[in-house]
Design a protein around this motif. Sequence first.
Motif, PDB file in Angstrom:
ATOM      1  N   UNK A  53     -61.452   5.616  18.526  1.00  0.00           N
ATOM      2  CA  UNK A  53     -61.014   6.672  17.609  1.00  0.00           C
ATOM      3  C   UNK A  53     -59.694   6.335  16.942  1.00  0.00           C
ATOM      4  N   UNK A  54     -58.883   5.471  17.589  1.00  0.00           N
ATOM      5  CA  UNK A  54     -57.598   5.075  16.979  1.00  0.00           C
ATOM      6  C   UNK A  54     -57.602   3.580  16.643  1.00  0.00           C
ATOM      7  N   UNK A  55     -58.783   3.008  16.557  1.00  0.00           N
ATOM      8  CA  UNK A  55     -58.872   1.588  16.231  1.00  0.00           C
ATOM      9  C   UNK A  55     -58.471   0.685  17.366  1.00  0.00           C
ATOM     10  N   UNK A  56     -58.637   1.147  18.609  1.00  0.00           N
ATOM     11  CA  UNK A  56     -58.153   0.412  19.762  1.00  0.00           C
ATOM     12  C   UNK A  56     -59.181  -0.501  20.404  1.00  0.00           C
ATOM     13  N   UNK A  57     -58.691  -1.348  21.303  1.00  0.00           N
ATOM     14  CA  UNK A  57     -59.505  -2.297  22.054  1.00  0.00           C
ATOM     15  C   UNK A  57     -59.231  -2.125  23.545  1.00  0.00           C
ATOM     16  N   UNK A  58     -60.299  -2.133  24.332  1.00  0.00           N
ATOM     17  CA  UNK A  58     -60.174  -2.158  25.785  1.00  0.00           C
ATOM     18  C   UNK A  58     -60.181  -3.615  26.227  1.00  0.00           C
ATOM     19  N   UNK A  59     -59.218  -3.981  27.052  1.00  0.00           N
ATOM     20  CA  UNK A  59     -59.114  -5.346  27.560  1.00  0.00           C
ATOM     21  C   UNK A  59     -59.590  -5.394  29.005  1.00  0.00           C
ATOM     22  N   UNK A  60     -60.253  -6.492  29.349  1.00  0.00           N
ATOM     23  CA  UNK A  60     -60.731  -6.701  30.717  1.00  0.00           C
ATOM     24  C   UNK A  60     -60.290  -8.087  31.150  1.00  0.00           C
ATOM     25  N   UNK A  61     -59.646  -8.176  32.336  1.00  0.00           N
ATOM     26  CA  UNK A  61     -59.072  -9.459  32.724  1.00  0.00           C
ATOM     27  C   UNK A  61     -59.460  -9.899  34.124  1.00  0.00           C
ATOM     28  N   UNK A  62     -59.674 -11.199  34.307  1.00  0.00           N
ATOM     29  CA  UNK A  62     -59.715 -11.779  35.643  1.00  0.00           C
ATOM     30  C   UNK A  62     -58.316 -11.738  36.246  1.00  0.00           C
ATOM     31  N   UNK A  63     -58.254 -11.564  37.562  1.00  0.00           N
ATOM     32  CA  UNK A  63     -56.969 -11.427  38.261  1.00  0.00           C
ATOM     33  C   UNK A  63     -56.978 -12.323  39.494  1.00  0.00           C
ATOM     34  N   UNK A  64     -55.824 -12.910  39.796  1.00  0.00           N
ATOM     35  CA  UNK A  64     -55.661 -13.720  41.005  1.00  0.00           C
ATOM     36  C   UNK A  64     -54.827 -12.961  42.029  1.00  0.00           C
ATOM     37  N   UNK A  65     -54.848 -13.449  43.267  1.00  0.00           N
ATOM     38  CA  UNK A  65     -53.997 -12.880  44.298  1.00  0.00           C
ATOM     39  C   UNK A  65     -54.452 -11.566  44.867  1.00  0.00           C
ATOM     40  N   UNK A  66     -55.661 -11.135  44.547  1.00  0.00           N
ATOM     41  CA  UNK A  66     -56.224  -9.888  45.070  1.00  0.00           C
ATOM     42  C   UNK A  66     -57.589 -10.221  45.661  1.00  0.00           C
ATOM     43  N   UNK A  67     -57.680 -10.406  46.980  1.00  0.00           N
ATOM     44  CA  UNK A  67     -58.902 -10.923  47.601  1.00  0.00           C
ATOM     45  C   UNK A  67     -60.158 -10.109  47.323  1.00  0.00           C
ATOM     46  N   UNK A  68     -60.000  -8.809  47.090  1.00  0.00           N
ATOM     47  CA  UNK A  68     -61.172  -7.952  46.899  1.00  0.00           C
ATOM     48  C   UNK A  68     -61.496  -7.692  45.431  1.00  0.00           C
TER      49      UNK A  68
END
Length: 274
Positions: free
Chosen positions: A140-155
């Motif tokens: 609605x505001x021209x935005x983007x959702x970002x999704x990232x791989x993450x390290x240091x979090x075993x679960x």
Amino acid sequence: MSYTVNCSTLLTEFPLLERPARAQQAGFPAVEFWWPFSTAVPDDADIARFESAITDAGVQLTGLNFFAGDMPGGDRGLVSWPARSSEFRDNIDVVVAIGEKLGCRSFNALYGNRIAEEAPEAQDETAVENLSIAAAAVARIGGTVLLEPVSGAPDYPLLTADDALRVIGRVAAASAAENVKLLADFYHLAVNGDDVAAVIEEHAAEFGHIQIADNPGRGAPGTGELHLDAWIARSRELGYEGFIGLEYKQLTDTAFDWIPRAARTPLTREKEEQ
């Protein structure tokens, strides 16, 4: 180069609301934040103070995380956590309102850890639903959702670019959303053993955002062994035009020594043309 300072990992010797001004004083015109509040739906007064810290400093907010739970306690997002799904959804409208007020259009949604009492399939279904809702809201505001791989979090189940891209593909198939993009954090990808150069070759033009830190140590560029300059340059050559997020950890006295002050100020091409 168009850098944005992550004020949740840098300038941490100062109170959070002082950090945008400190970034501006260091020569940077843009900042990004993890969720800067302790709850999904903070008080209006707390939101107003955060917004004023950005506008009073004269910087652009280029990125904001959705509420991710108790990060110091080990939480890494609510997107795939069925028992807290309503909490994530309540947070969406707050994020969108801040983004609309401050001109921020990039919003990072941490996927969430695997929960022992939940089947992975159920968590993944919840994630697709929540990411679809978030994508529609920020659109609605021209935005983007970002999704990232993450390290240091075993679960945390998203370790490689392909892990995140598979989820993004599921969201697109379920909702036709085209505004969920990969956050390519070169540090996390490298630490997790991903082939960063190959990811760039295949996907740079589709990156929603880039963040950097060196390894080992998650310090400033040049303190480790990663080929950050080459990776950024190649991403630019292949079509990435956005900001480079400085999401490393280093004391302020030396945090920005690696970059000449004159190189800190340009904004993105889009911003320069406005």
